[in-house]
Design a protein around this motif. Sequence first.
Motif, PDB file in Angstrom:
ATOM      1  N   ALA A  64       5.446   4.254  11.108  1.00  0.00           N
ATOM      2  CA  ALA A  64       6.284   3.906   9.651  1.00  0.00           C
ATOM      3  C   ALA A  64       6.449   2.292   9.588  1.00  0.00           C
ATOM      4  O   ALA A  64       6.775   1.533  10.579  1.00  0.00           O
ATOM      5  N   PRO A  65       6.805   1.929   8.230  1.00  0.00           N
ATOM      6  CA  PRO A  65       7.095   0.719   7.870  1.00  0.00           C
ATOM      7  C   PRO A  65       8.401   0.494   8.712  1.00  0.00           C
ATOM      8  O   PRO A  65       9.373   1.187   8.624  1.00  0.00           O
ATOM      9  N   ALA A  72       0.201  -4.629  10.184  1.00  0.00           N
ATOM     10  CA  ALA A  72       1.553  -4.634   9.322  1.00  0.00           C
ATOM     11  C   ALA A  72       1.653  -5.858   8.767  1.00  0.00           C
ATOM     12  O   ALA A  72       1.458  -6.903   9.860  1.00  0.00           O
ATOM     13  N   HIS A  73       1.973  -6.537   7.785  1.00  0.00           N
ATOM     14  CA  HIS A  73       2.552  -7.853   7.252  1.00  0.00           C
ATOM     15  C   HIS A  73       3.517  -8.237   8.155  1.00  0.00           C
ATOM     16  O   HIS A  73       4.461  -7.451   8.454  1.00  0.00           O
ATOM     17  N   PRO A  74       3.344  -9.472   8.755  1.00  0.00           N
ATOM     18  CA  PRO A  74       4.330  -9.731   9.633  1.00  0.00           C
ATOM     19  C   PRO A  74       5.657 -10.015   9.254  1.00  0.00           C
ATOM     20  O   PRO A  74       6.769 -10.056  10.007  1.00  0.00           O
ATOM     21  N   ALA A 128       6.136  -1.757   3.550  1.00  0.00           N
ATOM     22  CA  ALA A 128       4.712  -1.136   3.349  1.00  0.00           C
ATOM     23  C   ALA A 128       3.702  -2.065   3.108  1.00  0.00           C
ATOM     24  O   ALA A 128       2.571  -1.572   2.193  1.00  0.00           O
ATOM     25  N   TRP A 129       3.802  -3.348   3.485  1.00  0.00           N
ATOM     26  CA  TRP A 129       2.624  -4.132   3.182  1.00  0.00           C
ATOM     27  C   TRP A 129       1.901  -4.344   4.415  1.00  0.00           C
ATOM     28  O   TRP A 129       2.216  -4.477   5.563  1.00  0.00           O
ATOM     29  N   VAL A 187       0.824  -1.410   0.162  1.00  0.00           N
ATOM     30  CA  VAL A 187      -0.011  -0.089   0.126  1.00  0.00           C
ATOM     31  C   VAL A 187       0.946   1.347  -0.009  1.00  0.00           C
ATOM     32  O   VAL A 187       0.293   2.538  -0.190  1.00  0.00           O
ATOM     33  N   GLY A 188       2.134   1.235   0.076  1.00  0.00           N
ATOM     34  CA  GLY A 188       2.946   2.281   0.054  1.00  0.00           C
ATOM     35  C   GLY A 188       3.227   2.947   1.553  1.00  0.00           C
ATOM     36  O   GLY A 188       2.387   2.621   2.524  1.00  0.00           O
ATOM     37  N   ARG A 189       4.119   3.714   1.600  1.00  0.00           N
ATOM     38  CA  ARG A 189       4.555   4.472   3.206  1.00  0.00           C
ATOM     39  C   ARG A 189       3.316   4.976   3.665  1.00  0.00           C
ATOM     40  O   ARG A 189       3.222   4.978   4.934  1.00  0.00           O
TER      41      ARG A 189
END
Length: 154
Positions: A92-93, A109-111, A117-118, A80-82
Amino acid sequence: MTIDEIIDFVEGLDGTLVVRPEAGDGSPEISWGDAFFSYAPDGVVPQATQPFATIVTKNYPGDETSRLDRPGAFRVNAAVGRETFTDRTGHAPGEPAGYDPGATDVVIAHPVYGSAAWLAVVNPGPRTDAAVRQLLRHACDLARARYERRRRAG
């Protein structure tokens, strides 16, 4: 949301290609049953880019914290972008976050790929239905913009 509802939604986005690996198609066995979404207006799987979103139906090596080994568990993931990542998570990612990666119907947040940034949702339901659709549409828009930039630079 079911896996099929998510796939139907993504197939309705202009220029998308959905790949669903299965036995006998030459794909790695671990990917069977999953789905990979790319922006590919020509209908050809892009070789130089990653999908903009995925659905995984099982634990992958090094990615077990979502506990997808539970019956019926799956996770939808979107790049999805930062900015969108930070808006959705409040950080933040790559920054640490105190959440349960196995929690259901929650945007997290994706683990594994959160630092890229997923975002992810395990078993999206009523609380995240609209958010998942919005995130998938946004991830597709970002992929389309990257495609157009590469094509113009081409």
